[in-house]
Design a protein around this motif. Structure first.
Motif, mmCIF file in Angstrom:
data_model
loop_
_atom_site.group_PDB
_atom_site.id
_atom_site.type_symbol
_atom_site.label_atom_id
_atom_site.label_comp_id
_atom_site.label_asym_id
_atom_site.label_seq_id
_atom_site.Cartn_x
_atom_site.Cartn_y
_atom_site.Cartn_z
ATOM 1 N N PHE A 144 21.159 -8.797 21.617
ATOM 2 C CA PHE A 144 22.853 -8.391 21.058
ATOM 3 C C PHE A 144 24.132 -8.234 22.358
ATOM 4 O O PHE A 144 24.668 -8.656 21.799
ATOM 5 C CB PHE A 144 23.020 -6.531 20.513
ATOM 6 N N GLU A 145 23.416 -8.404 22.912
ATOM 7 C CA GLU A 145 24.899 -7.519 24.228
ATOM 8 C C GLU A 145 25.095 -9.533 24.721
ATOM 9 O O GLU A 145 26.722 -10.179 24.691
ATOM 10 C CB GLU A 145 24.368 -7.103 25.674
ATOM 11 N N GLU A 171 20.812 -12.795 19.238
ATOM 12 C CA GLU A 171 20.598 -13.016 17.899
ATOM 13 C C GLU A 171 21.693 -14.258 17.455
ATOM 14 O O GLU A 171 20.757 -13.932 16.109
ATOM 15 C CB GLU A 171 21.192 -11.855 17.519
ATOM 16 N N GLY A 181 12.259 -5.457 17.971
ATOM 17 C CA GLY A 181 12.782 -4.892 18.746
ATOM 18 C C GLY A 181 11.749 -3.606 18.735
ATOM 19 O O GLY A 181 10.736 -4.011 18.463
ATOM 20 N N GLN A 186 22.534 -1.236 29.451
ATOM 21 C CA GLN A 186 22.639 -2.026 27.936
ATOM 22 C C GLN A 186 22.862 -1.008 26.607
ATOM 23 O O GLN A 186 23.098 -0.073 26.727
ATOM 24 C CB GLN A 186 20.714 -1.824 27.659
ATOM 25 N N MET A 187 22.762 -1.842 25.314
ATOM 26 C CA MET A 187 23.334 -1.766 23.766
ATOM 27 C C MET A 187 22.240 -0.008 24.128
ATOM 28 O O MET A 187 21.228 0.180 23.858
ATOM 29 C CB MET A 187 23.826 -1.988 23.113
ATOM 30 N N ASP A 207 19.838 2.248 22.105
ATOM 31 C CA ASP A 207 18.867 2.143 21.937
ATOM 32 C C ASP A 207 18.926 1.947 19.875
ATOM 33 O O ASP A 207 17.972 1.471 19.342
ATOM 34 C CB ASP A 207 17.073 2.922 22.051
ATOM 35 N N GLU A 230 21.549 2.367 18.023
ATOM 36 C CA GLU A 230 22.006 0.905 17.818
ATOM 37 C C GLU A 230 21.282 -0.056 17.326
ATOM 38 O O GLU A 230 21.388 -1.090 16.899
ATOM 39 C CB GLU A 230 23.606 0.949 18.414
ATOM 40 N N LYS A 231 20.811 -1.203 18.626
ATOM 41 C CA LYS A 231 20.071 -1.936 18.489
ATOM 42 C C LYS A 231 18.922 -1.676 17.936
ATOM 43 O O LYS A 231 18.620 -2.929 17.549
ATOM 44 C CB LYS A 231 19.213 -1.850 19.791
ATOM 45 N N ARG A 240 20.185 -2.874 14.408
ATOM 46 C CA ARG A 240 20.313 -4.610 14.145
ATOM 47 C C ARG A 240 18.728 -5.564 13.885
ATOM 48 O O ARG A 240 19.000 -6.496 13.757
ATOM 49 C CB ARG A 240 20.756 -4.801 15.092
ATOM 50 N N CYS A 241 17.756 -4.903 14.247
ATOM 51 C CA CYS A 241 16.311 -5.515 14.633
ATOM 52 C C CYS A 241 15.908 -5.304 13.327
ATOM 53 O O CYS A 241 15.936 -4.566 12.143
ATOM 54 C CB CYS A 241 15.337 -4.670 15.103
#
Length: 157
Positions: A71-72, A76, A84, A114-115, A117, A119-120, A123-124
């Motif tokens: 994502f960073e 994606e 994830g 990193q973003m 976890d 939040e990451k 998004r998965c």
């Protein structure tokens, strides 16, 4: 071009005998957010382009791309789905320390780069729980079957 840009950013010592000096780079980017951003701007466009080219050559129902910074980096946007892998921060720290032979402070710095976890994972499209509460194989097979089914529905004859 990438090697030259990295040498310009981090100095000639960023490569040693033709190999990336990972410790030097890690020390620099995890203590200096602007260096990390500059490195990402060098590396991510190249890796995304290489991945897109490689993926276009594949003939399997689906392909997987592994990256810590999906994502960073904006990668994606070039993927159909994101899987994830989640585990507790305590376990992540322990695994990073063991993998990279670093101390806890350095491992935490890597995580902070990193973003978040939570939040990451929001998004998965799929999440694998890697906290040893569920069998990984079962989770992977379920995702594999879902991806095969989705790939079949995209085939146009």
């Amino acid at each position: 071009k990438i090697i030259d840009a990295i040498k310009d950013l981090f100095g000639q010592e960023s490569y040693h005998q033709g190999s990336l000096n990972k410790k030097r780079i890690a020390d620099a980017i995890f203590s200096n957010p602007s260096k990390r951003l500059a490195l990402n701007e060098i590396v991510h466009p190249a890796t995304i382009a290489a991945s897109k080219k490689w993926m276009s050559l594949q003939t399997t129902p689906y392909v997987l791309k592994e990256a810590a910074l999906i994502f960073e980096s904006g990668a994606e946007k070039h993927l159909d789905y994101v899987i994830g892998v989640s585990c507790s921060e305590t376990e992540r720290i322990a695994r990073i320390m063991k993998r990279d032979n670093i101390d806890e402070v350095a491992a935490i710095a890597r995580i902070k780069g990193q973003m978040n976890d939570e939040e990451k994972m929001k998004r998965c499209d799929f999440i694998i729980d890697n906290n040893e509460r569920e069998f990984l194989t079962t989770q992977v097979i379920e995702i594999h079957e879902a991806l095969l089914k989705r790939a079949e529905s995209k085939i146009i004859i």
